[in-house]
Design an enzyme around this catalytic site. Structure first.
Site, PDB file in Angstrom:
ATOM      1  N   HIS A   1      13.151  10.383   9.605  1.00  0.00           N
ATOM      2  CA  HIS A   1      11.926  11.055  10.054  1.00  0.00           C
ATOM      3  C   HIS A   1      11.199  10.132  11.007  1.00  0.00           C
ATOM      4  CE1 HIS A   1       9.953   8.655   6.883  1.00  0.00           C
ATOM      5  NE2 HIS A   1       8.787   8.955   7.445  1.00  0.00           N
TER       6      HIS A   1
ATOM      7  N   ASP B   1       6.132   8.090   1.745  1.00  0.00           N
ATOM      8  CA  ASP B   1       7.567   7.852   1.940  1.00  0.00           C
ATOM      9  C   ASP B   1       8.172   7.167   0.710  1.00  0.00           C
ATOM     10  OD1 ASP B   1       7.487   8.959   4.445  1.00  0.00           O
ATOM     11  OD2 ASP B   1       7.210   7.039   5.461  1.00  0.00           O
TER      12      ASP B   1
ATOM     13  N   HIS C   1       7.466   8.653  12.818  1.00  0.00           N
ATOM     14  CA  HIS C   1       6.028   8.441  12.718  1.00  0.00           C
ATOM     15  C   HIS C   1       5.438   8.599  14.102  1.00  0.00           C
ATOM     16  CE1 HIS C   1       6.363   5.862   8.792  1.00  0.00           C
ATOM     17  NE2 HIS C   1       6.486   7.163   8.574  1.00  0.00           N
TER      18      HIS C   1
ATOM     19  N   GLU D   1       5.720  14.896  12.992  1.00  0.00           N
ATOM     20  CA  GLU D   1       6.852  14.105  12.496  1.00  0.00           C
ATOM     21  C   GLU D   1       8.112  14.970  12.523  1.00  0.00           C
ATOM     22  OE1 GLU D   1       6.369  12.035   8.797  1.00  0.00           O
ATOM     23  OE2 GLU D   1       4.629  10.907   9.511  1.00  0.00           O
TER      24      GLU D   1
HETATM   25 ZN   LIG Z   1       6.943   8.283   6.994  1.00  0.00          ZN
END
Ligand SMILES: [Zn+2]
Length: 147
Positions: free
Chosen positions: A96, A109, A98, A38
């Site tokens: 961010h 999250d 995935h 990530e």
């Molecule tokens: Zn996430």
């Protein structure tokens, strides 16, 4: 894989909108495609209530080096914050990625969103993206407008 995603119907928030430049979003998506962990960083700009403007982005190291979670060094966060303040700007969001999952908030999250109550831009390595805020205890999807 034991990964829980929130089964929430994201209401479209009409009031809030994230404005980000093509080049910035493309950079984030490009990095997300290239990495098998990530990726993460900050959106810096101006939060004008209904409209959140991204003036620049700052990539950060994912200190967990994980493909299913991320964490940013608090000292690095402080640096970004200080540098933003000098320019009269603010950290208006966190981004961010995935890896092979939809760009929707995970349980982890959500915890992060409770700590960082600004815009969360989530992308994935497949070129998808979405932005969210926490509102009235629930996750709300907001519109992303490309400039
Ligand atoms: Zn996430």
């Amino acid at each position: 894989m034991n990964r829980k995603y929130l089964r929430i119907k994201c209401r479209e928030a009409i009031m809030k909108c994230l404005f980000i430049k093509h080049v910035h979003l493309n950079n984030i998506l490009k990095r997300a495609r290239e990495e098998n962990i990530e990726i993460c960083g900050f959106l810096v700009g101006r939060d004008e209530g209904e409209k959140v403007f991204v003036d620049y982005i700052v990539f950060e190291k994912n200190i967990l080096k994980s493909s299913h979670e991320f964490e940013i060094d608090p000292l690095e966060t402080l640096k970004v914050l200080e540098s933003a303040e000098k320019k009269n700007k603010d950290i208006v969001g966190i981004f961010h990625s995935h890896v092979n999952f939809p760009p929707y908030p995970s349980q982890k999250d959500l915890k992060g969103m409770k700590a960082w109550r600004n815009v969360w831009l989530i992308v994935n390595n497949l070129g998808q993206y979405a932005a969210f805020i926490l509102k009235d205890g629930g996750v709300e999807r907001i519109e992303v407008k490309l400039e």
